[in-house]
Design a protein around this motif. Structure first.
Motif, PDB file in Angstrom:
ATOM      1  N   GLY A 265       0.832  -1.193   0.000  1.00 26.60           N
ATOM      2  CA  GLY A 265       0.000   0.000   0.000  1.00 26.60           C
ATOM      3  C   GLY A 265       0.864   1.239   0.000  1.00 26.60           C
ATOM      4  O   GLY A 265       2.090   1.160  -0.070  1.00 26.60           O
ATOM      5  N   THR A 266       0.235   2.402   0.055  1.00 28.82           N
ATOM      6  CA  THR A 266       0.977   3.659   0.128  1.00 28.82           C
ATOM      7  C   THR A 266       1.398   3.906   1.566  1.00 28.82           C
ATOM      8  O   THR A 266       0.802   3.384   2.509  1.00 28.82           O
ATOM      9  CB  THR A 266       0.120   4.822  -0.378  1.00 28.82           C
ATOM     10  N   TYR A 267       2.427   4.739   1.744  1.00 27.55           N
ATOM     11  CA  TYR A 267       3.020   4.843   3.076  1.00 27.55           C
ATOM     12  C   TYR A 267       2.198   5.658   4.059  1.00 27.55           C
ATOM     13  O   TYR A 267       2.565   5.783   5.223  1.00 27.55           O
ATOM     14  CB  TYR A 267       4.465   5.336   3.040  1.00 27.55           C
ATOM     15  N   ASP A 268       1.053   6.187   3.633  1.00 29.63           N
ATOM     16  CA  ASP A 268       0.163   6.810   4.613  1.00 29.63           C
ATOM     17  C   ASP A 268      -0.664   5.780   5.372  1.00 29.63           C
ATOM     18  O   ASP A 268      -1.364   6.113   6.329  1.00 29.63           O
ATOM     19  CB  ASP A 268      -0.754   7.843   3.943  1.00 29.63           C
ATOM     20  N   GLU A 269      -0.574   4.508   4.969  1.00 35.43           N
ATOM     21  CA  GLU A 269      -1.330   3.441   5.622  1.00 35.43           C
ATOM     22  C   GLU A 269      -0.573   2.903   6.840  1.00 35.43           C
ATOM     23  O   GLU A 269      -0.417   1.697   7.032  1.00 35.43           O
ATOM     24  CB  GLU A 269      -1.650   2.336   4.615  1.00 35.43           C
ATOM     25  N   VAL A 270      -0.101   3.827   7.661  1.00 34.92           N
ATOM     26  CA  VAL A 270       0.691   3.472   8.843  1.00 34.92           C
ATOM     27  C   VAL A 270      -0.093   2.614   9.827  1.00 34.92           C
ATOM     28  O   VAL A 270       0.384   1.555  10.251  1.00 34.92           O
ATOM     29  CB  VAL A 270       1.234   4.748   9.527  1.00 34.92           C
ATOM     30  N   PRO A 271      -1.302   3.004  10.250  1.00 37.38           N
ATOM     31  CA  PRO A 271      -2.010   2.176  11.236  1.00 37.38           C
ATOM     32  C   PRO A 271      -2.338   0.792  10.708  1.00 37.38           C
ATOM     33  O   PRO A 271      -2.268  -0.202  11.459  1.00 37.38           O
ATOM     34  CB  PRO A 271      -3.278   2.983  11.549  1.00 37.38           C
TER      35      PRO A 271
ATOM     36  N   ASP B  33      -0.398  -0.374  17.613  1.00 29.36           N
ATOM     37  CA  ASP B  33      -0.785   0.857  16.917  1.00 29.36           C
ATOM     38  C   ASP B  33       0.261   1.953  17.096  1.00 29.36           C
ATOM     39  O   ASP B  33       0.012   3.112  16.750  1.00 29.36           O
ATOM     40  CB  ASP B  33      -2.163   1.339  17.374  1.00 29.36           C
ATOM     41  N   ALA B  34       1.428   1.596  17.626  1.00 25.49           N
ATOM     42  CA  ALA B  34       2.529   2.560  17.742  1.00 25.49           C
ATOM     43  C   ALA B  34       3.838   1.808  17.539  1.00 25.49           C
ATOM     44  O   ALA B  34       3.961   0.636  17.890  1.00 25.49           O
ATOM     45  CB  ALA B  34       2.513   3.249  19.106  1.00 25.49           C
ATOM     46  N   ALA B  35       4.809   2.512  16.949  1.00 21.08           N
ATOM     47  CA  ALA B  35       6.123   1.913  16.691  1.00 21.08           C
ATOM     48  C   ALA B  35       7.199   2.678  17.435  1.00 21.08           C
ATOM     49  O   ALA B  35       7.089   3.889  17.642  1.00 21.08           O
ATOM     50  CB  ALA B  35       6.428   1.926  15.193  1.00 21.08           C
ATOM     51  N   GLU B  36       8.249   1.955  17.839  1.00 21.68           N
ATOM     52  CA  GLU B  36       9.382   2.598  18.517  1.00 21.68           C
ATOM     53  C   GLU B  36      10.281   3.349  17.547  1.00 21.68           C
ATOM     54  O   GLU B  36      10.985   4.286  17.945  1.00 21.68           O
ATOM     55  CB  GLU B  36      10.199   1.550  19.281  1.00 21.68           C
TER      56      GLU B  36
ATOM     57  N   ASP C 146       1.745  10.589  14.835  1.00 18.00           N
ATOM     58  CA  ASP C 146       0.632  10.180  15.689  1.00 18.00           C
ATOM     59  C   ASP C 146       0.801   8.756  16.190  1.00 18.00           C
ATOM     60  O   ASP C 146       0.306   8.405  17.263  1.00 18.00           O
ATOM     61  CB  ASP C 146      -0.695  10.291  14.934  1.00 18.00           C
ATOM     62  N   HIS C 147       1.480   7.926  15.394  1.00 20.25           N
ATOM     63  CA  HIS C 147       1.629   6.506  15.742  1.00 20.25           C
ATOM     64  C   HIS C 147       3.067   6.172  16.153  1.00 20.25           C
ATOM     65  O   HIS C 147       3.481   5.013  16.093  1.00 20.25           O
ATOM     66  CB  HIS C 147       1.175   5.632  14.578  1.00 20.25           C
TER      67      HIS C 147
END
Length: 331
Positions: free
Chosen positions: A87-93, A102-105, A239-240
């Protein structure tokens, strides 16, 4: 198509040791950290993260199905520590959900066109060799560069060339394109390059580099909606990003670097009104800028890897929650 070579020999990850060192504090401090590679490509940066940090899980995003296939094969030896999201990189969640978080280090976005796309002649990204005017990072969806050239009105085409390519002669180039497409629609890159060599003044070509460079950049950005997607993505990524987490961004031209700089600076600046006597906690900065301005590759790397020459690296660390509750307890 480019002759098949081992994937690890087809791309040299830019500023790799420096990026690993800058992400290390965030990845080493957590028990089961997740790293998001928002621009997976052929998996060079992701592989290095998996090798150096043996307790880290990685999720990689790419819109190019060929990149997903090559990177997945390369990283298969890491088992379920690696997952890929097409997918495109705005699909982070959506990508993070593959690891149940729902969050990455840590996160890395290596923006722009990939080595895979540049080296595959029939993708049409390079003006150095004749190819169909495609330039879609996901070649299965959307309008191609030829569609843009053959259908945009003069004003819209000139805007794209000026805004995304910073082409001084955008109006002149747009006029030439419209005249030429009346004779025959554009289909291949060689014809466009010839038109640009005739249209861009010789004096500009002597000082500004190849006359096709700016137009090809502009068409690629337009076809793939790169800037509009990145403008959304950089805020969604922050945000994530877990508290204590670090975001690293590699940019290759001033437009995407400006968006990155603005987003990081906003989070690293107090939002308190100037006349407020005491800064309230909710007005305090929630990002810390790790790099001073944008770092660049050293001279040795630029000499060894010419594609790194325009790279700009910015890294920021999240210092507190802001506008959303921390959900790290759900990990």
């Amino acid at each position: 198509m480019t002759a098949e070579k081992p994937t690890h020999t087809r791309h040299v990850p830019v500023m790799l040791p420096r990026i690993l060192d800058l992400l290390a504090p965030a990845l080493e401090a957590a028990d089961r950290p997740v790293h998001l590679d928002g621009t997976l490509g052929m998996g060079g940066h992701a592989e290095a993260v998996l090798e150096r940090f043996e307790h880290v899980r990685v999720v990689g995003i790419d819109r190019d199905p060929q990149a997903i296939a090559l990177a997945s094969e390369r990283l298969a030896r890491f088992g379920d520590r690696f997952v890929a999201h097409h997918g495109t990189y705005d699909e982070v969640p959506e990508a993070l959900a593959l690891h149940g978080v729902d969050a990455a280090e840590s996160m890395l976005f290596d923006l722009g066109v990939s080595s895979l796309q540049l080296d595959e002649v029939d993708r049409g990204f390079s003006y150095a060799r004749n190819a169909p005017l495609d330039m879609r990072m996901n070649p299965t969806v959307g309008a191609s560069a030829a569609d843009v050239l053959n259908t945009y009105e003069h004003g819209e085409l000139a805007r794209v060339l000026k805004e995304y390519g910073e082409e001084r002669f955008a109006g002149r180039v747009a006029s030439a394109v419209l005249r030429e497409r009346e004779v025959e629609p554009f289909t291949d890159s060689a014809r466009l390059v010839e038109l640009l060599e005739r249209t861009v003044p010789a004096a500009s070509q002597r000082t500004g580099g190849h006359p096709a460079k700016r137009t090809f950049q502009a068409l690629r950005i337009e076809v793939n909606s790169e800037l509009s997607i990145w403008a959304t993505t950089v805020h969604r990524a922050l945000d994530h990003l877990a508290v204590g987490g670090r975001l690293a961004v590699l940019s290759y031209h001033s437009l995407e670097d400006r968006l990155t700089k603005q987003a990081l600076a906003a989070g690293a600046t107090s939002s308190a009104p100037p006349d407020l006597p005491v800064e309230l906690p909710e007005h305090a900065p929630w990002l810390r800028l790790v790099t001073r301005g944008a770092e660049q590759p050293d001279e040795a790397e630029r000499a060894a890897n010419r594609r790194s020459s325009s790279a700009r690296l910015r890294v920021a660390e999240r210092t507190r929650t802001a506008d959303r509750p921390s959900r790290r307890e759900n990990r």
